[in-house]
Scaffold this active site. Structure first.
Site, PDB file in Angstrom:
ATOM      1  N   SER A 160       0.808  -1.219   0.000  1.00  0.00           N
ATOM      2  CA  SER A 160       0.000   0.000   0.000  1.00  0.00           C
ATOM      3  C   SER A 160       0.839   1.266   0.000  1.00  0.00           C
ATOM      4  O   SER A 160       0.533   2.226  -0.709  1.00  0.00           O
ATOM      5  CB  SER A 160      -0.942   0.007   1.208  1.00  0.00           C
ATOM      6  OG  SER A 160      -1.768  -1.122   1.206  1.00  0.00           O
TER       7      SER A 160
ATOM      8  N   HIS B  63       1.003   4.856   4.317  1.00  0.00           N
ATOM      9  CA  HIS B  63       0.261   5.405   3.184  1.00  0.00           C
ATOM     10  C   HIS B  63       0.626   6.868   2.952  1.00  0.00           C
ATOM     11  O   HIS B  63       0.919   7.280   1.824  1.00  0.00           O
ATOM     12  CB  HIS B  63      -1.240   5.288   3.432  1.00  0.00           C
ATOM     13  CG  HIS B  63      -1.726   3.880   3.503  1.00  0.00           C
ATOM     14  ND1 HIS B  63      -3.032   3.547   3.801  1.00  0.00           N
ATOM     15  CD2 HIS B  63      -1.089   2.698   3.311  1.00  0.00           C
ATOM     16  CE1 HIS B  63      -3.171   2.243   3.795  1.00  0.00           C
ATOM     17  NE2 HIS B  63      -2.000   1.700   3.504  1.00  0.00           N
TER      18      HIS B  63
END
Length: 287
Positions: free
Chosen positions: A208, A265
């Protein structure tokens, strides 16, 4: 496999219409600038011949929508052709699948502890982590990037794999596999450091952080030096950013779907935007 140069055109010639046609036909390709020329690369000589013939008939693209339907069908590559055209993207996904099998999607601690940011051992219901500096002093530098290969569950793996396939192929087609490999390692390193710095010791992993890095790279690069390869649909960009905000709100944790590595992220996205700013500015200056 080495790419084949299908076309060499003057640097000042506008190929945007023809590039849009190749994207419409889903022909894997990339364009580079070499010795004052634009070079259009494809996967193999067979595709190169097809692209040359297509350019002779539609040098400005298919703006009028006159391309025969039969030709559209025949020009669309199959999955094997797409894999050959994106070897680095495919290799990364294959490696991720192998690690998923070896680690039991996060359930096999006997193998997973070799790939985590910090080494650890399980005793009863507790995990005891080794200081990461000790691992680095022991020469285990791979731990700085290998958490990106670890996934916790099939949904986690499938979603990350799908987005890496989508974003990775764009960068590999436009700027080559070597750049994609470098970006993947850098975004993994920075997102892992961000997550560890913010959350401390813990088990985290997944692509991610890298994906948000690739997203930020394509986004900012496209703003500075527009190219068909990085023209992401607005809905895709909006969805990824909205999902990031939802995760940051803590709603996912409250719903019981597990902890989200939010710092990874955000760190990946910021690193990607910075890389896109640099890459886009250099591409704009060359133009």
């Amino acid at each position: 496999m080495s790419a084949v140069a299908a076309l060499r055109r003057p640097l000042g010639e506008d190929l945007s219409g023809f590039i849009a046609l190749l994207r419409q036909l889903r022909v894997p390709h990339r364009v580079s600038e070499e010795s004052g020329e634009q070079v259009l690369w494809v996967a193999d000589e067979a595709q190169a011949e097809g692209v040359r013939g297509l350019f002779q008939r539609y040098p400005q693209g298919d703006g009028g929508g006159t391309l025969p339907a039969g030709e559209q069908r025949s020009s669309r590559p199959g999955i094997l052709s797409q894999l050959r055209a994106s070897p680095l993207t495919a290799l990364m996904l294959l490696l991720t699948l192998i690690v998923a099998a070896l680690t039991g999607l996060g359930g096999n601690h006997a193998t997973m502890h070799w790939l985590t940011f910090q080494d650890y051992r399980i005793a009863g219901q507790y995990a005891y982590f080794t200081p990461w500096q000790d691992s680095l002093q022991a020469g285990q530098w791979w731990r700085l990037v290998t958490p990106m290969l670890i996934h916790f569950g099939w949904l986690h793996l499938a979603m990350n794999g799908m987005w890496y396939w989508e974003l990775g192929r764009r960068i590999e087609a436009r700027q080559g596999g070597l750049l994609l490999f470098g970006l993947t390692l850098v975004f993994s390193l920075l997102s892992n450091l961000a997550q560890f710095g913010f959350g401390g010791a813990g088990l985290f992993g997944g692509l991610s952080g890298v994906l948000y890095g690739l997203l930020g790279y394509c986004w900012i690069f496209q703003l500075l030096a527009p190219t068909p390869a990085y023209a992401l649909p607005r809905g895709v960009l909006a969805m990824m950013l909205i999902w990031l905000l939802v995760c940051l709100s803590g709603a996912i944790d409250l719903l019981g779907f597990g902890a989200i590595a939010n710092a990874a992220h955000v760190g990946g996205l910021l690193a990607g935007c910075a890389a896109g700013l640099l890459g886009g500015a250099l591409a704009r200056a060359r133009r």
